[in-house]
Design a protein around this motif. Sequence first.
Motif, mmCIF file in Angstrom:
data_model
loop_
_atom_site.group_PDB
_atom_site.id
_atom_site.type_symbol
_atom_site.label_atom_id
_atom_site.label_comp_id
_atom_site.label_asym_id
_atom_site.label_seq_id
_atom_site.Cartn_x
_atom_site.Cartn_y
_atom_site.Cartn_z
ATOM 1 N N UNK A 24 0.826 -1.213 0.000
ATOM 2 C CA UNK A 24 0.000 0.000 0.000
ATOM 3 C C UNK A 24 0.859 1.260 0.000
ATOM 4 N N UNK A 25 2.012 1.203 0.651
ATOM 5 C CA UNK A 25 2.877 2.384 0.768
ATOM 6 C C UNK A 25 3.945 2.434 -0.317
ATOM 7 N N UNK A 26 3.987 1.414 -1.207
ATOM 8 C CA UNK A 26 5.018 1.317 -2.260
ATOM 9 C C UNK A 26 6.426 1.395 -1.686
ATOM 10 N N UNK A 27 6.681 0.601 -0.653
ATOM 11 C CA UNK A 27 8.012 0.534 -0.044
ATOM 12 C C UNK A 27 8.361 -0.931 0.199
ATOM 13 N N UNK A 28 9.638 -1.188 0.532
ATOM 14 C CA UNK A 28 10.073 -2.491 1.025
ATOM 15 C C UNK A 28 10.312 -2.370 2.520
ATOM 16 N N UNK A 29 10.863 -3.448 3.119
ATOM 17 C CA UNK A 29 11.162 -3.389 4.554
ATOM 18 C C UNK A 29 12.237 -4.402 4.901
ATOM 19 N N UNK A 30 12.967 -4.083 5.974
ATOM 20 C CA UNK A 30 13.928 -5.029 6.555
ATOM 21 C C UNK A 30 13.566 -5.206 8.018
ATOM 22 N N UNK A 31 13.299 -6.442 8.404
ATOM 23 C CA UNK A 31 12.867 -6.732 9.775
ATOM 24 C C UNK A 31 13.892 -7.647 10.432
ATOM 25 N N UNK A 32 14.276 -7.317 11.671
ATOM 26 C CA UNK A 32 15.200 -8.161 12.428
ATOM 27 C C UNK A 32 14.373 -9.085 13.323
ATOM 28 N N UNK A 33 14.331 -10.387 13.006
ATOM 29 C CA UNK A 33 13.460 -11.288 13.783
ATOM 30 C C UNK A 33 13.812 -11.301 15.270
ATOM 31 N N UNK A 34 15.082 -11.021 15.596
ATOM 32 C CA UNK A 34 15.500 -11.041 17.010
ATOM 33 C C UNK A 34 14.840 -9.909 17.805
#
Length: 298
Positions: A213-223
């Motif tokens: 919806x925001x036309x972006x990607x993301x990086x998530x740290x599972x920790x």
Amino acid sequence: MTQEKAVIALFDRSRKTNDVQVGIGDDGAVLRDGTVLTVDTMVEGVHWDDKLTPEDVGWKLVAVNVSDLGAMGAKPAWALLAMALPSPLDMTWTERFREGLFEALNFYDLPLIGGDTVSGPTRTLTLTVGGKAAHPVLRSTGKPGDDVYITGELGLAAAGFLDPAPTPAARAALCRPTPPVRFGVALAESGLVTAMMDLSDGLREDLATLCRASSVGAEIDPAQVPGAADLAHRFSFGEDYQLLFTAPPDARSAVESLSRSQAVPIARIGRLTAGGPVRLLGASWPAPLYTHFPPGPR
Ligand code: ADP
Ligand code: MG
């Protein structure tokens, strides 16, 4: 995209009218005067089984709806209840359902103002909830570089559903979710957040929705994501009814102090990127554990 999302797209023929600010595609629709509307249905055998008491079903029907309003930054103000109940009527079940329903309506301070009652083959319960947002927050307004936050812990309801002997916290997460509605309203009114939605389909699915919806990607740290040890429970089951929201890095201390003052725990789990995939750092996303429309013959 799930098949459910593909079906919704079929119905997305929204045209702008003078009365509507935001139509199909967010947690709720927003009218021109700031009224926010949402509707959710629970079907016996699909949304609950005998792990939930009738009281739990009543509570949860309210909780899943106010969760969507809070995620828009709207304070719930009224509710409409539509019930399809099998004939002959089971009055004991119906009265117990009412007890849980009103417990939650009182907890979130909203009156029941109407509805509809019909017979049907399976208990099917639909609640429509409305309220006002002074500053509605959408899914589509996240910016590259924003921090990504969640409230609470993820995967507890999964444990409540899947573990043979769940902890009391896991049982409560499944049967009596308490979405942080007041915190959603406070975040919206603070003007600190750029995008927000509630977590109902699991972080994997819901973050992908926000990013699309925001036309972006993301990086998530599972920790950094608190919750169930099992990655599939934590990211790919759903029913968390927590908030997912984004805010620029210079809002960090203000966001944290709002979390402390409202006693709603938050975790900063990653950031939005300019395009690119929605990545889990050092791991791949576990496959979804549930879909309404599994692939099969037509
Ligand atoms: P949520 O999980 O936050 O309730 P959904 O993913 O179920 O949101 O729905 C996404 C969007 O699609 C929402 O804006 C919802 O109102 C809309 N929607 C879902 N089903 C329908 C439908 N049958 N007709 C029109 N809009 C729909
Ligand atoms: Mg939602």
